[in-house]
Each structure stands twice: as structure tokens, then as C-alpha cells.
Write a protein that holds these residues in place. Structure first.
Motif, PDB file in Angstrom:
ATOM      1  N   ALA A  21      -4.223  -2.261  -3.345  1.00  0.00           N
ATOM      2  CA  ALA A  21      -3.737  -2.445  -2.560  1.00  0.00           C
ATOM      3  C   ALA A  21      -4.065  -2.049  -1.227  1.00  0.00           C
ATOM      4  O   ALA A  21      -4.731  -2.712  -0.082  1.00  0.00           O
ATOM      5  CB  ALA A  21      -2.758  -2.108  -2.886  1.00  0.00           C
ATOM      6  N   ARG A  22      -5.479  -0.904  -1.044  1.00  0.00           N
ATOM      7  CA  ARG A  22      -5.633  -0.912   0.347  1.00  0.00           C
ATOM      8  C   ARG A  22      -6.498  -1.801   0.294  1.00  0.00           C
ATOM      9  O   ARG A  22      -6.673  -1.742   1.391  1.00  0.00           O
ATOM     10  CB  ARG A  22      -7.053   0.688  -0.517  1.00  0.00           C
TER      11      ARG A  22
ATOM     12  N   ARG B 289      -3.695   1.249  -6.494  1.00  0.00           N
ATOM     13  CA  ARG B 289      -3.375   2.199  -5.031  1.00  0.00           C
ATOM     14  C   ARG B 289      -5.050   1.409  -4.666  1.00  0.00           C
ATOM     15  O   ARG B 289      -5.238   0.938  -3.578  1.00  0.00           O
ATOM     16  CB  ARG B 289      -3.525   3.404  -4.865  1.00  0.00           C
TER      17      ARG B 289
ATOM     18  N   GLU C 255      -6.288  -4.434  -0.098  1.00  0.00           N
ATOM     19  CA  GLU C 255      -5.707  -5.936   0.190  1.00  0.00           C
ATOM     20  C   GLU C 255      -5.258  -5.827   1.441  1.00  0.00           C
ATOM     21  O   GLU C 255      -4.396  -6.469   2.796  1.00  0.00           O
ATOM     22  CB  GLU C 255      -4.508  -6.509  -0.360  1.00  0.00           C
ATOM     23  N   ASP C 256      -4.888  -4.497   2.151  1.00  0.00           N
ATOM     24  CA  ASP C 256      -4.783  -3.941   2.800  1.00  0.00           C
ATOM     25  C   ASP C 256      -5.657  -4.052   3.903  1.00  0.00           C
ATOM     26  O   ASP C 256      -5.616  -5.051   4.689  1.00  0.00           O
ATOM     27  CB  ASP C 256      -3.397  -3.194   2.664  1.00  0.00           C
ATOM     28  N   SER C 257      -6.533  -3.679   4.086  1.00  0.00           N
ATOM     29  CA  SER C 257      -7.501  -3.986   4.673  1.00  0.00           C
ATOM     30  C   SER C 257      -7.982  -5.809   5.221  1.00  0.00           C
ATOM     31  O   SER C 257      -8.435  -5.895   5.621  1.00  0.00           O
ATOM     32  CB  SER C 257      -8.732  -3.697   4.132  1.00  0.00           C
TER      33      SER C 257
ATOM     34  N   LEU D 246       1.058  -0.961  -0.022  1.00  0.00           N
ATOM     35  CA  LEU D 246       0.021  -0.317   0.389  1.00  0.00           C
ATOM     36  C   LEU D 246       0.697   0.918  -0.109  1.00  0.00           C
ATOM     37  O   LEU D 246       0.589   1.957  -0.506  1.00  0.00           O
ATOM     38  CB  LEU D 246      -0.708  -0.295   1.422  1.00  0.00           C
TER      39      LEU D 246
END
Length: 105
Positions: A81-82, A78, A84-86, A17
Motif C-alpha cells: 500500500a505504501r 502495508r 501504491e501510495d507513492s 495505506l
């Protein structure tokens, strides 16, 4: 306590991210630079600078298109990635995820 695998997944997602955000910022800067360059060329032409060629002007427009497409791709990366991070954070903190599900349903 979270397992090392989940922690690594969370860390990897956070790094991805951060990289995606940095790339998006870079692409935004490149796009602004391309727009500014074409504006400078147009201004010079409007002031009678005949050293600016059709090729220069066309190339500047193509550079804007190129930068816009790269920016769009960076924005999509982005967003992915956000997400996936969540997901990684939710998997690393299942109690929090369960609480949020109860709160939101």
C-alpha cells in the motif's frame, strides 16, 4: 492542476495505506497479546497451577504462530500500500516526480 481521476487515485491509495497501517497495528497488538497469554500460562505452570492443560499451552503456542502469520501478511500489505501510495502521488505530481528522477540520477 491534476485531473479528478488522478486525485481519486491518490485519495484511494492514501486511504488504502491508512487502512493497512491500522491493520498492521491491530495485528501487532494481537501478537503481543498472544505472547503475553502464553507467558502467563507458563508462569502459572511454573508456580504449580495444575489447572493449565497441555491443550491450553499448545493452543497458546498455536495462537502465537497464527498471530505472527497474520502480522507478516499485514506488514506485506502495508508495504504494498505504501508503494501504491507513492506511485499515485508521483502520478498526481509529475513535476515533482521528474525533479526527483533528475536529482537521483
Amino acid at each position: 492542476m491534476s485531473s479528478p481521476r488522478r486525485k481519486t487515485s491518490t485519495t484511494t491509495a492514501a486511504v488504502a495505506l491508512a487502512d493497512a497501517v491500522a491493520l498492521e497495528r491491530q495485528r501487532q497488538s494481537e501478537h503481543r497479546d498472544a505472547v503475553a497469554h502464553k507467558a502467563r500460562l507458563r508462569s502459572a505452570l511454573e508456580q504449580g497451577d495444575d489447572s493449565i492443560t497441555v491443550h491450553d499451552l499448545t493452543s497458546a503456542g498455536d495462537a502465537i504462530d497464527h498471530a505472527a502469520l497474520l502480522l507478516s501478511a499485514a506488514q506485506a500489505s502495508r508495504a504494498k500500500a505504501r508503494d501504491e501510495d507513492s506511485k499515485a502521488r508521483a502520478q498526481a505530481s509529475p513535476d515533482l516526480a521528474q525533479a526527483l528522477v533528475k536529482l537521483l540520477t
